[in-house]
Design an enzyme around this catalytic site. Sequence first.
Site, PDB file in Angstrom:
ATOM      1  N   MET A  32       0.845  -1.205   0.000  1.00  6.93           N
ATOM      2  CA  MET A  32       0.000   0.000   0.000  1.00  6.93           C
ATOM      3  C   MET A  32       0.876   1.250   0.000  1.00  6.93           C
ATOM      4  O   MET A  32       0.419   2.341   0.357  1.00  6.93           O
ATOM      5  CB  MET A  32      -0.927  -0.015   1.218  1.00  6.93           C
ATOM      6  CG  MET A  32      -1.892  -1.202   1.179  1.00  6.93           C
ATOM      7  SD  MET A  32      -3.388  -0.929   2.113  1.00  6.93           S
ATOM      8  CE  MET A  32      -2.734  -0.701   3.751  1.00  6.93           C
ATOM      9  N   HIS A  39       9.275  -3.403   3.414  1.00  5.45           N
ATOM     10  CA  HIS A  39       8.835  -3.640   2.031  1.00  5.45           C
ATOM     11  C   HIS A  39      10.039  -3.955   1.134  1.00  5.45           C
ATOM     12  O   HIS A  39       9.974  -4.841   0.279  1.00  5.45           O
ATOM     13  CB  HIS A  39       8.134  -2.404   1.460  1.00  5.45           C
ATOM     14  CG  HIS A  39       6.883  -1.991   2.184  1.00  5.45           C
ATOM     15  ND1 HIS A  39       6.802  -0.841   2.933  1.00  5.45           N
ATOM     16  CD2 HIS A  39       5.669  -2.573   2.270  1.00  5.45           C
ATOM     17  CE1 HIS A  39       5.583  -0.732   3.436  1.00  5.45           C
ATOM     18  NE2 HIS A  39       4.868  -1.762   3.057  1.00  5.45           N
ATOM     19  N   GLN A  63     -10.323  -2.726   2.487  1.00  5.96           N
ATOM     20  CA  GLN A  63      -9.808  -3.396   3.687  1.00  5.96           C
ATOM     21  C   GLN A  63      -9.764  -2.466   4.898  1.00  5.96           C
ATOM     22  O   GLN A  63      -9.268  -2.856   5.956  1.00  5.96           O
ATOM     23  CB  GLN A  63      -8.449  -4.037   3.406  1.00  5.96           C
ATOM     24  CG  GLN A  63      -7.312  -3.066   3.191  1.00  5.96           C
ATOM     25  CD  GLN A  63      -6.068  -3.772   2.669  1.00  5.96           C
ATOM     26  OE1 GLN A  63      -6.007  -4.238   1.533  1.00  5.96           O
ATOM     27  NE2 GLN A  63      -5.054  -3.880   3.524  1.00  5.96           N
ATOM     28  N   GLY A 149       4.606 -10.408   3.831  1.00  2.03           N
ATOM     29  CA  GLY A 149       5.392 -10.400   5.058  1.00  2.03           C
ATOM     30  C   GLY A 149       4.743 -11.175   6.199  1.00  2.03           C
ATOM     31  O   GLY A 149       3.522 -11.194   6.338  1.00  2.03           O
ATOM     32  N   SER A 188       4.271   1.296   8.072  1.00  2.00           N
ATOM     33  CA  SER A 188       3.946   2.623   7.533  1.00  2.00           C
ATOM     34  C   SER A 188       3.234   3.454   8.597  1.00  2.00           C
ATOM     35  O   SER A 188       3.310   4.681   8.587  1.00  2.00           O
ATOM     36  CB  SER A 188       3.049   2.475   6.302  1.00  2.00           C
ATOM     37  OG  SER A 188       3.633   1.597   5.373  1.00  2.00           O
TER      38      SER A 188
END
Length: 283
Positions: A32, A39, A63, A149, A188
Amino acid sequence: MAIEVFDTIDGIRQHVQSLKADGKRVAFVPTMGALHKGHLSLMREAHQHADAVVVSIFVNPTQFGPDEDYENYPRDFEDDLAKCESEDVNAVYNPTKDSIYLDEQLIGFTIDTLGDTLCGASRNGHFEGVIQIVNKLFNIVQPDVAVFGQKDIQQFVILDRMVKEFNHDIELVRGTIIRANDGLALSSRNKYLNDEERKIAPALYRCLTYVGKQIEDGVKNVNLLLEHQKSELEAKGFEIDYLQVVTLDTLSPVDTLDTGEYIVAGAVYLGSTRLIDNIIVDV
Ligand code: AMP
């Protein structure tokens, strides 16, 4: 070669098909955006499994719950693109919401018991949204392998099941969790933490490793242990969503441990920021 950026379904689909026609194995890393070293580690992992790496950057609205941070989710496309370039990513797929979703959704997914525990218990509809977008992305990109992940372990287990139940011809690879030096899992959402919250935040990982060590040392009854750890976290200023031990294969909560692989997982709030983390223990 310069990185290629696509925002249309046809564009990315044809690009991946031409890579495959050249005999290349293609790995896919869905994100995202607001990319961090976690990432980037997935991109490096992806290179280990393929000849070309494709990354998607899309903040998926379905989501997020109505009270969650969809609007405020950090977005910095130019910075993300530079990071992808530095990891030798072949192409970035950055679709618009309207190109991905029809006006109305008439067909949905339901998730059985895999969605009942951990984040699924408190984020109503979250994993249905994840399944929906990843299913779309898999059909659009059609990679050979996809990397997700361990940070979002329930997501990984559910997607692994989706691949099997819906017969996607895609290999899933689980990337390890990348952490800051003090143990905080990179996210994030860490950008939302103020200085004081950032100092407190690594206590979640310390708590998970403590529980993991107790389990490895032979503690069988985990409930007392978890209750005690919850109080300790609360005393430090965390609000607890869950602190749980579940089986790795079915995500079932356990009271008494047997042998096998277990996830020790926690989700907490520091102020309004939600943090999740987990470790896997093998007993
Ligand atoms: P997101 O952009 O949050 O949807 O995450 C995209 C992918 O990066 C997911 O597969 C996550 O599990 C993974 N990821 C997020 N944080 C980390 C981290 N700290 N280490 C490794 N992978 C991560």
